[in-house]
Structures are given as structure tokens and as C-alpha cells.
Design a protein around this motif. Structure first.
Motif, PDB file in Angstrom:
ATOM      1  N   UNK A   1       8.068   7.984   3.808  1.00  0.00           N
ATOM      2  CA  UNK A   1       6.894   8.752   4.231  1.00  0.00           C
ATOM      3  C   UNK A   1       5.630   7.905   4.103  1.00  0.00           C
ATOM      4  N   UNK A   2       5.525   7.129   3.020  1.00  0.00           N
ATOM      5  CA  UNK A   2       4.364   6.256   2.828  1.00  0.00           C
ATOM      6  C   UNK A   2       4.341   5.152   3.877  1.00  0.00           C
ATOM      7  N   UNK A   3       5.521   4.629   4.236  1.00  0.00           N
ATOM      8  CA  UNK A   3       5.593   3.584   5.256  1.00  0.00           C
ATOM      9  C   UNK A   3       5.120   4.109   6.602  1.00  0.00           C
ATOM     10  N   UNK A   4       5.416   5.372   6.894  1.00  0.00           N
ATOM     11  CA  UNK A   4       4.962   5.965   8.148  1.00  0.00           C
ATOM     12  C   UNK A   4       3.453   6.025   8.240  1.00  0.00           C
ATOM     13  N   UNK A   5       2.791   6.285   7.117  1.00  0.00           N
ATOM     14  CA  UNK A   5       1.318   6.346   7.101  1.00  0.00           C
ATOM     15  C   UNK A   5       0.734   4.942   7.149  1.00  0.00           C
ATOM     16  N   UNK A   6       1.359   4.014   6.409  1.00  0.00           N
ATOM     17  CA  UNK A   6       0.818   2.651   6.306  1.00  0.00           C
ATOM     18  C   UNK A   6       1.143   1.801   7.526  1.00  0.00           C
ATOM     19  N   UNK A   7       2.148   2.209   8.280  1.00  0.00           N
ATOM     20  CA  UNK A   7       2.544   1.416   9.441  1.00  0.00           C
ATOM     21  C   UNK A   7       3.416   0.238   9.074  1.00  0.00           C
ATOM     22  N   UNK A   8       4.026   0.283   7.893  1.00  0.00           N
ATOM     23  CA  UNK A   8       4.887  -0.805   7.447  1.00  0.00           C
ATOM     24  C   UNK A   8       6.349  -0.526   7.693  1.00  0.00           C
ATOM     25  N   UNK A   9       7.187  -1.468   7.337  1.00  0.00           N
ATOM     26  CA  UNK A   9       8.630  -1.307   7.463  1.00  0.00           C
ATOM     27  C   UNK A   9       9.129  -0.349   6.386  1.00  0.00           C
ATOM     28  N   UNK A  10       9.851   0.711   6.751  1.00  0.00           N
ATOM     29  CA  UNK A  10      10.356   1.655   5.744  1.00  0.00           C
ATOM     30  C   UNK A  10      11.214   0.990   4.676  1.00  0.00           C
TER      31      UNK A  10
ATOM     32  N   UNK B   1       0.835  -1.204   0.000  1.00  0.00           N
ATOM     33  CA  UNK B   1       0.000   0.000   0.000  1.00  0.00           C
ATOM     34  C   UNK B   1       0.867   1.250   0.000  1.00  0.00           C
ATOM     35  N   UNK B   2       1.913   1.252   0.820  1.00  0.00           N
ATOM     36  CA  UNK B   2       2.818   2.394   0.841  1.00  0.00           C
ATOM     37  C   UNK B   2       3.559   2.550  -0.471  1.00  0.00           C
ATOM     38  N   UNK B   3       3.977   1.432  -1.064  1.00  0.00           N
ATOM     39  CA  UNK B   3       4.717   1.475  -2.331  1.00  0.00           C
ATOM     40  C   UNK B   3       3.863   2.043  -3.461  1.00  0.00           C
ATOM     41  N   UNK B   4       2.582   1.716  -3.472  1.00  0.00           N
ATOM     42  CA  UNK B   4       1.683   2.214  -4.521  1.00  0.00           C
ATOM     43  C   UNK B   4       1.634   3.737  -4.501  1.00  0.00           C
ATOM     44  N   UNK B   5       1.457   4.310  -3.318  1.00  0.00           N
ATOM     45  CA  UNK B   5       1.377   5.764  -3.204  1.00  0.00           C
ATOM     46  C   UNK B   5       2.721   6.405  -3.534  1.00  0.00           C
TER      47      UNK B   5
END
Length: 436
Positions: free
Chosen positions: A315-324, A68-72
Motif C-alpha cells: 500500500x505504501x509503495x502504491x502511494x510512493x510510486x516505488x516497486x512493491x 519512503x514507503x518502508x518508513x510509513x
């Protein structure tokens, strides 16, 4: 454009178009991020703006945090590659190369579209592999309602294109008239109407975002310093000497140089630095200046996706809660077609429409799209059903053949694509009764 509600228009427009398809929330994220990134020019800011509402939707539909973070992240970075605005860096490129801005836009169209096609192909294949469905229609905005509420905000984009391509005005005057036109058009409806305070706030926000563009004023100093000290020439010679007589090795080392120099930098200074230091190495090998600068521009932008410093992905990982770090590598995988595209237009300058006849332009666009489709198939390992390792390797070979502009290699690549497609279609039919 941001202040009058164009971001909401882009989001609703994307939802109305793609929200109901398989993997709809992810496709909406790509389209919305790309549209906003095109006019914003700051990948991290776009990630934060669009990701705050698209990432939760993707996670809710079943995508994991990192994807999800990668898509954004990939959608936001691609906005700076997409005409007609391409962020602010494209204006600098046109000025540096001494070419008209509308000519640069025409050259950038096919690669930018192919980049987004690669992302959307992978999203579609991932959605089918996971058995996802689109967002229910009753939860999506209707296109008629979106156009009724926000459709007038498409007029400033159309006006900008007209001013850049047909008015004969300079880029600065085109931008000024578009700002005035946007304010006037926004007054047409209450939900987009801008008060005097809104206009002041927009001016303040614009001034703040321009701080990173101060590097434009220093471009002469940077270029002059690198030229006088011989640093740029030495760096170019070093890249060429390491690459030897191989163009491919030189391109690889140039790519690495651009991504290292672009780490942690906004798009404008990133492009200025990489084009000043790395582009001369390619020009010395006989590559046209526009192609060399576009090569450096692409990889300078992709520094936002590539670990160990990938600001947009982090930045996307921070929103998604995933591993940066995992989000960064997922972004690289999702944007893989974009990493290959610069090599494609070095070996096949027709992709940038450099003195290219219409028939040839259509041919290279189609073959590039087929190549990206094959890359997506190999990366995701899914086309109608799971793809075995032999066909995944065949897909990569077919994609590689399509990089070359020769007719024989193009035909061979398309034949491989057809074979993979037929085999996978037959395998899906066989597996369907078993699953039933």
C-alpha cells in the motif's frame, strides 16, 4: 478519536517535535503513523491515511520511493505493538491468556519502544549519510500553536490510560467512557467540534472497521476445532520435531509459520490463527504463555511487511510510486530490530517485565537499546562516517551478545559498542579535514 481530528493533532505534534531534525519528514512519518496505528489497529488503513501526506514530504527531502514507503509501513505496523491501545488484537490476547489488560500493556512497553528506536536510529543514520537537513522552522507548526488548537485532544488518551490502569473498570466500560469523554472534550474548540452527523459518521465508520473483528466471535470455534481435531497439537509437534532439540531452530520455524499464516490477514484474525496453531509449540518447550503469544503476535504483525505478501508495504509503495517488492524488502531491513526483538524476550523474559525488579528492568532496557543501535549501525553502514566491514561485523556480534541476559555478555556487548563508537568518531575527525 479519528473523527474529531486526532489524526491531524498527531501529525502536527510529530512535525513540531521532529520536523526540524535531520531526516525530519521520515521521523514525523514514523511518529504520526505509530500514534494513529495505535488507536486504529489496521496497518493498511494507517498507511493510506498518513502516507498520503508524509510520503511526498520524504520524497521531496531526498529519500527514494522505496525507503519512503518502508518508513510509513514500518511505523504503521508498529502502532499495533505500542501501548496503551495496541489496536484491537491486544484485547483478544489479554482475554485468551486470562490476564488483566493493564498487565499486558506493561509487558509490551519496552519491546515497543525499542522497535521504534531501531527505526529512528536507521533514519538518523541514513539522513546523515545523505547529508540531509531538517525542514526549515518557518515551514513547521509551532508546538504552542499545536497545543492551543489540538492540545485538549490529549485528554482522552490520558483518560483512557487512567480508566485501564487505575479505575478498576472492565476494558469494555473503559472504552465506552472514553468514547463519551472524547465527544465531550472535542466540543471544547470549534476546529474539533463534532456535530450530530459527525458522531453518526464515526459510529458507521467504527461499525465498518469492526467487520474484520468478527473473527473475535469465532475464536472459540477456531480454538475448539483445532483442539478437537488435533490440528493445533500436530502442528506444534511438527514444529518441535523439525526444530529438534534446538530452541533457536524451533523459534525460527515458529516465526516462519506465523508469517505464512498471517499473510494478507487483518491483525485480529492473524493473531488468533497464529497463536492458536504456533504458540502451543513454544509453550511445550517451557516458554511462558505470555512470551509465546507475544512472539507469535509480533511475527503475525510483521507479515504485513514481509514479501511476497506484504499488504502494508505494498500500500505504501502504491502511494510512493516505488516497486512493491523492493519496498517490502526495504521495510524488512528498516524493521530488522523488530524481527530480532521477539528472540530477545524469549531468551530474556525480563524485557516483558515478568516479575522483574526495577533495577533489572532498567538494565535490560538499556542493553536492548544498545543492541538495536548496533544493529542499525551494521545495517546502514554509517556512524559519523562510513563503517568498514570489520566494524559492521563487530556491531552484529555485539548486538548478538546483548540478546543474552547474562552480565558478562552484556558487558562484552557494551564494550564492543564503545569501541565501534570511538573508532568511528576518530575516523570522522580524520575525514573532516580531507573533505574540507
Amino acid at each position: 478519536m479519528n473523527k474529531c481530528g486526532m489524526g491531524q493533532f498527531f501529525n502536527d505534534f510529530a512535525n513540531a517535535i521532529a520536523g526540524g531534525t535531520k531526516g525530519g519528514p521520515a521521523k514525523v512519518a514514523v511518529v504520526a503513523s505509530g500514534l494513529l496505528g495505535m488507536i486504529n489497529g489496521a496497518a493498511v488503513a494507517v498507511v493510506v491515511t498518513t502516507g498520503s501526506f508524509t510520503i511526498p514530504l520524504m520524497k521531496k527531502s531526498g529519500y527514494d520511493d522505496e525507503f519512503a514507503g518502508a518508513v510509513v509501513a514500518t511505523g504503521s505496523v508498529g502502532g499495533q505493538l505500542m501501548p496503551p491501545v495496541m489496536g484491537a488484537a491486544a484485547f483478544i490476547m489479554a482475554d485468551t491468556l486470562g490476564m488483566k489488560y493493564n498487565e499486558l500493556l506493561l509487558s509490551a512497553i519496552i519491546p515497543a519502544v525499542i522497535y521504534y528506536m531501531g527505526i529512528l536510529f536507521q533514519i538518523q543514520m541514513r539522513a546523515e549519510k545523505m547529508g540531509m537537513q531538517g525542514t526549515p522552522k518557518d515551514q513547521l507548526p509551532k508546538m504552542s500553536q499545536v497545543m492551543k488548537e489540538y492540545g485538549h485532544l490529549a485528554l482522552p488518551i490520558i483518560f483512557l490510560v487512567y480508566m485501564l490502569f487505575f479505575s478498576g473498570k472492565t476494558v469494555i466500560m473503559a472504552a465506552f467512557y472514553t468514547i463519551v469523554f472524547t465527544i465531550i472534550v472535542a466540543q471544547c474548540r470549534k476546529n474539533t467540534r463534532m456535530t450530530f452527523q459527525d458522531i453518526l459518521d464515526a459510529m458507521v465508520a467504527s461499525a465498518k472497521s469492526t467487520v474484520s473483528a468478527i473473527a473475535c466471535a469465532c475464536v472459540g470455534i477456531i480454538v475448539g476445532s483445532c483442539s478437537i481435531t488435533g490440528f493445533a497439537l500436530n502442528m506444534a509437534n511438527t514444529i518441535i520435531s523439525i526444530g529438534g532439540k534446538s530452541l533457536m531452530f524451533t523459534l525460527v520455524f515458529t516465526m516462519i509459520t506465523c508469517m505464512i499464516l498471517g499473510m494478507g490477514l487483518p491483525s485480529i484474525p492473524s493473531y488468533i490463527i497464529t497463536s492458536t496453531i504456533a504458540a502451543p509449540a513454544l509453550v511445550q518447550l517451557g516458554i511462558p504463555a505470555l512470551v509465546a503469544h507475544m512472539f507469535c503476535f509480533y511475527f503475525a504483525m510483521f507479515a504485513n511487511l514481509t514479501p511476497p505478501v506484504a499488504l502494508a508495504a505494498f500500500a505504501a509503495a502504491g502511494i510512493a510510486g516505488g516497486s512493491p517488492m523492493k519496498t517490502g524488502w526495504a521495510s524488512v531491513k528498516l524493521a530488522l530490530a523488530g524481527f530480532i526483538l521477539p528472540y530477545m524476550f524469549v531468551y530474556n523474559t525480563d524485557l516483558l517485565l515478568l516479575d522483574t525488579p526495577l533495577a533489572k528492568a532498567i538494565q535490560v532496557a538499556v542493553t536492548a537499546a544498545v543492541g538495536v543501535f548496533l544493529i542499525s549501525t551494521a545495517v546502514e553502514g554509517f556512524l559519523f562516517t562510513k563503517v568498514n566491514i570489520v566494524l559492521r561485523i563487530a556491531s552484529l556480534i555485539g548486538a548478538y551478545l546483548l540478546i543474552d541476559s547474562g552480565l558478562v555478555t552484556d558487558i562484552a556487548g557494551i564494550v564492543i559498542c564503545a569501541v565501534v563508537f570511538v573508532f568511528q568518531k576518530a575516523a570522522a575527525k580524520k575525514s573532516a579535514p580531507a573533505a574540507a
